[in-house]
Design an enzyme around this catalytic site. Sequence first.
Site, PDB file in Angstrom:
ATOM      1  N   ASN A  10       0.868  -1.182   0.000  1.00  0.00           N
ATOM      2  CA  ASN A  10       0.000   0.000   0.000  1.00  0.00           C
ATOM      3  C   ASN A  10       0.902   1.229   0.000  1.00  0.00           C
ATOM      4  OD1 ASN A  10      -1.822   2.032   0.383  1.00  0.00           O
ATOM      5  ND2 ASN A  10      -2.396   1.438   2.484  1.00  0.00           N
ATOM      6  N   HIS A  96      -9.477   1.627   5.205  1.00  0.00           N
ATOM      7  CA  HIS A  96      -8.144   1.790   5.804  1.00  0.00           C
ATOM      8  C   HIS A  96      -8.223   2.779   6.957  1.00  0.00           C
ATOM      9  CE1 HIS A  96      -3.958   2.899   6.338  1.00  0.00           C
ATOM     10  NE2 HIS A  96      -3.686   1.718   5.826  1.00  0.00           N
ATOM     11  N   GLU A  98      -6.460   5.207   7.781  1.00  0.00           N
ATOM     12  CA  GLU A  98      -6.273   6.620   7.427  1.00  0.00           C
ATOM     13  C   GLU A  98      -7.554   7.205   6.830  1.00  0.00           C
ATOM     14  OE1 GLU A  98      -2.736   5.714   5.298  1.00  0.00           O
ATOM     15  OE2 GLU A  98      -1.792   5.295   7.235  1.00  0.00           O
ATOM     16  N   GLU A 168      -5.183  -4.133  11.026  1.00  0.00           N
ATOM     17  CA  GLU A 168      -4.131  -3.120  11.096  1.00  0.00           C
ATOM     18  C   GLU A 168      -4.329  -2.284  12.358  1.00  0.00           C
ATOM     19  OE1 GLU A 168      -2.351  -2.362   6.919  1.00  0.00           O
ATOM     20  OE2 GLU A 168      -3.891  -0.880   7.308  1.00  0.00           O
ATOM     21  N   GLY A 174       2.836   2.970  10.598  1.00  0.00           N
ATOM     22  CA  GLY A 174       3.783   4.063  10.362  1.00  0.00           C
ATOM     23  C   GLY A 174       4.537   4.488  11.611  1.00  0.00           C
TER      24      GLY A 174
HETATM   25  P1  13P Z   1       3.189   0.868   7.620  1.00  0.00           P
HETATM   26  O1  13P Z   1       3.689  -0.466   7.101  1.00  0.00           O
HETATM   27  O2  13P Z   1       3.904   2.031   7.071  1.00  0.00           O
HETATM   28  O3  13P Z   1       3.083   0.843   9.121  1.00  0.00           O
HETATM   29  O4  13P Z   1       1.679   1.010   7.079  1.00  0.00           O
HETATM   30  C1  13P Z   1       0.795  -0.047   7.256  1.00  0.00           C
HETATM   31  C2  13P Z   1      -0.434   0.232   6.487  1.00  0.00           C
HETATM   32  O5  13P Z   1      -1.175   1.145   6.795  1.00  0.00           O
HETATM   33  C3  13P Z   1      -0.702  -0.603   5.305  1.00  0.00           C
HETATM   34  O6  13P Z   1      -1.978  -0.386   4.809  1.00  0.00           O
END
Ligand code: 13P
Length: 252
Positions: A10, A96, A98, A168, A174
């Site tokens: 992603n 997601h 976000e 997640e 992140g």
């Molecule tokens: P990171 O691997 O950067 O923590 O992000 C995970 C993510 O949101 C994948 O959709």
Amino acid sequence: MSRAKLVAANWKMQKSIAGARSFSERLVAGAADDVACEIVLFPPFFALPFAAEKLKGTSIAVGAQDLFWEKEGAYTGEISAGMIVEAGGTFVIVGHSERRHVIGETNEVIAKKLKAAIEAGLTPVFCVGEKISHREAGEAEQFVGEQLESALSQLSASDLERIIIAYEPVWAIGTGKTATPEDAVEMHRFIRGCLSSRFGSDLSERTRILYGGSVKPENAADLLREKEIDGALVGGASLDVDSFIEIASAAP
Ligand code: 13P
């Protein structure tokens, strides 16, 4: 039962068209030998057709990071499931964290998006995950259970056949903090239990549940060797093709 592992990239709002092309070329060249799992790339929508073009005829699939639930109309800035299909996408990320926590998508919106994706023949990767405050309050399962139920209550068993779930935890995205394999396995078992109570154990055993949240070459093998973890949705560490191939190669 054994479920095929899937490792997905992603890229979020990162990479250019040229970057998507060269990544795709290098991935095809580099992943042919060592990688046993399925691979899906989620470029930003504008770069999707360029990645799809480079990956045509390979086993590597491409998807979009989001969609709108209507087929067409006056919805400025939105992308429909049909547009994703036309651009060469076969997968789409839905819900997601976000989108939920930065853009403000609700469980209701996410359920509509899942339906629209399935109707168009896309495979949705439906994301759930708790914030750190839920985990610290001992409410992680309750929160994830509610996210799941609000969507599952709108779906039929044949819809679920089409869906991949991604766990997640928001606190791991992140941040460099990864859920331990034990924490991830525990939540995956809980999710599978929710699927089983609604749709029966046979279907729940067939549903793939990916883990996402700071997956990187250093921790991928420990996560992916778990039978309960059916793959990884990788953010930051998927931007570099060598690092992404290393992660995908860690899948047994
Ligand atoms: P990171 O691997 O950067 O923590 O992000 C995970 C993510 O949101 C994948 O959709």
